[in-house]
Write a protein that holds these residues in place. Structure first.
Motif, mmCIF file in Angstrom:
data_model
loop_
_atom_site.group_PDB
_atom_site.id
_atom_site.type_symbol
_atom_site.label_atom_id
_atom_site.label_comp_id
_atom_site.label_asym_id
_atom_site.label_seq_id
_atom_site.Cartn_x
_atom_site.Cartn_y
_atom_site.Cartn_z
ATOM 1 N N PHE A 7 0.844 -1.181 0.000
ATOM 2 C CA PHE A 7 0.000 0.000 0.000
ATOM 3 C C PHE A 7 0.880 1.231 0.000
ATOM 4 C CE2 PHE A 7 -2.976 -2.844 2.570
ATOM 5 C CZ PHE A 7 -3.611 -3.296 1.430
ATOM 6 N N TYR A 8 0.466 2.233 -0.701
ATOM 7 C CA TYR A 8 1.233 3.470 -0.737
ATOM 8 C C TYR A 8 0.285 4.645 -0.665
ATOM 9 C CZ TYR A 8 -0.125 3.777 -5.657
ATOM 10 O OH TYR A 8 -0.841 3.852 -6.818
ATOM 11 N N ARG A 9 0.816 5.761 -0.184
ATOM 12 C CA ARG A 9 0.006 6.970 -0.060
ATOM 13 C C ARG A 9 0.245 7.903 -1.230
ATOM 14 N NH1 ARG A 9 -1.292 9.852 4.812
ATOM 15 N NH2 ARG A 9 -1.379 11.066 3.075
ATOM 16 N N LYS A 10 1.490 7.942 -1.708
ATOM 17 C CA LYS A 10 1.836 8.845 -2.794
ATOM 18 C C LYS A 10 2.921 8.176 -3.622
ATOM 19 C CE LYS A 10 4.605 12.499 -2.173
ATOM 20 N NZ LYS A 10 5.096 13.785 -1.687
ATOM 21 N N ALA A 11 2.735 8.168 -4.930
ATOM 22 C CA ALA A 11 3.749 7.581 -5.803
ATOM 23 C C ALA A 11 4.944 8.520 -5.902
ATOM 24 C CB ALA A 11 3.164 7.327 -7.192
ATOM 25 N N MET A 12 6.121 7.969 -5.736
ATOM 26 C CA MET A 12 7.360 8.748 -5.818
ATOM 27 C C MET A 12 7.928 8.618 -7.231
ATOM 28 S SD MET A 12 7.480 9.929 -2.783
ATOM 29 C CE MET A 12 9.105 10.490 -2.413
ATOM 30 N N MET A 46 3.615 -4.528 9.541
ATOM 31 C CA MET A 46 3.540 -3.426 8.581
ATOM 32 C C MET A 46 4.917 -2.799 8.497
ATOM 33 S SD MET A 46 0.279 -0.984 9.204
ATOM 34 C CE MET A 46 -1.352 -1.482 8.770
ATOM 35 N N GLU A 47 5.420 -2.659 7.286
ATOM 36 C CA GLU A 47 6.649 -1.907 7.102
ATOM 37 C C GLU A 47 6.246 -0.484 6.777
ATOM 38 O OE1 GLU A 47 10.542 -1.512 4.216
ATOM 39 O OE2 GLU A 47 9.489 -3.421 4.281
ATOM 40 N N ILE A 48 6.726 0.455 7.571
ATOM 41 C CA ILE A 48 6.348 1.846 7.360
ATOM 42 C C ILE A 48 7.585 2.694 7.101
ATOM 43 C CG2 ILE A 48 4.246 1.593 8.744
ATOM 44 C CD1 ILE A 48 5.650 3.184 10.958
ATOM 45 N N VAL A 49 7.350 3.915 6.680
ATOM 46 C CA VAL A 49 8.427 4.845 6.388
ATOM 47 C C VAL A 49 9.248 5.071 7.652
ATOM 48 C CG1 VAL A 49 8.938 7.197 5.644
ATOM 49 C CG2 VAL A 49 7.048 5.944 4.601
ATOM 50 N N ALA A 56 7.041 12.148 6.272
ATOM 51 C CA ALA A 56 6.113 11.166 6.838
ATOM 52 C C ALA A 56 6.136 11.119 8.362
ATOM 53 C CB ALA A 56 6.443 9.786 6.275
ATOM 54 N N ILE A 57 6.765 12.081 8.993
ATOM 55 C CA ILE A 57 6.923 11.994 10.449
ATOM 56 C C ILE A 57 5.574 12.020 11.177
ATOM 57 C CG2 ILE A 57 7.262 14.448 11.000
ATOM 58 C CD1 ILE A 57 9.657 13.432 12.772
ATOM 59 N N LEU A 78 5.383 -3.169 13.837
ATOM 60 C CA LEU A 78 5.897 -2.190 12.883
ATOM 61 C C LEU A 78 7.376 -2.440 12.643
ATOM 62 C CD1 LEU A 78 4.261 1.090 14.242
ATOM 63 C CD2 LEU A 78 3.408 -0.457 12.462
ATOM 64 N N VAL A 79 7.763 -2.398 11.385
ATOM 65 C CA VAL A 79 9.162 -2.531 11.008
ATOM 66 C C VAL A 79 9.493 -1.397 10.043
ATOM 67 C CG1 VAL A 79 9.174 -5.038 11.341
ATOM 68 C CG2 VAL A 79 8.679 -4.091 9.077
ATOM 69 N N THR A 80 10.784 -1.097 9.929
ATOM 70 C CA THR A 80 11.183 -0.025 9.026
ATOM 71 C C THR A 80 12.592 -0.256 8.507
ATOM 72 O OG1 THR A 80 11.166 2.380 8.750
ATOM 73 C CG2 THR A 80 12.173 1.530 10.763
#
Length: 148
Positions: A7-12, A46-49, A56-57, A78-80
């Motif tokens: 899942f993504y919020r914004k395409a880079m 979930m892997e998050i930023v 994304a803070i 949560l993993v990152t």
């Protein structure tokens, strides 16, 4: 992770949907959808930023807060992947008319909360690990997640 959802919020700029594995579910989602999934425990992991990512803070803190309120026993881990090696409080202080000590305190509080919410952290470089240690302190790094 395979199988897994992406899942993504914004395409880079480097995001290419055509390169996603055919079995992966790739979907653009809102922050509220991610928070809902974290609250429900929809995903074990979930892997998050990374916690220091300036863009994304706020999202990292929100996701961390939801998973902490939910509890670790039945909640989402949560993993990152941490690669930031810039002195972000210094950059923030240069952009805004605030003292670097205030910027450092704000960054330490917000990113520290996010970092301590992680189950696993993988540092992409030794410079990134040094940067986290410099900002959060050796004690915070040793108390928090085990590096992957």
């Amino acid at each position: 992770m395979v199988p897994g959802d992406f899942f993504y919020r914004k395409a880079m700029y480097d995001f290419d949907l055509t390169r996603a594995p055919t079995h992966a579910r790739v979907k653009k989602v809102s922050l509220s959808q991610v928070l809902r999934d974290a609250w429900r425990g929809t995903y074990d992991t979930m892997e998050i930023v990374e916690p220091l990512a300036p863009s994304a803070i706020v999202e990292t803190v929100a996701i961390s807060l939801v998973t902490r309120l939910r509890g670790r026993r039945n909640g989402t881990r949560l993993v990152t992947y941490a690669i930031e090696n810039a002195d972000l409080p210094e950059k923030l202080a240069a952009k805004l008319p605030i003292p670097v000590t205030l910027a450092r305190l704000a960054y330490r509080s917000l990113s520290g909360f996010g970092y301590r919410s992680m189950t696993r952290v993988c540092f992409g470089t030794t410079d990134a690990e040094r940067n986290y240690r410099r900002l959060l302190g050796t004690r915070a790094l040793s108390r928090a997640p085990k590096p992957a």
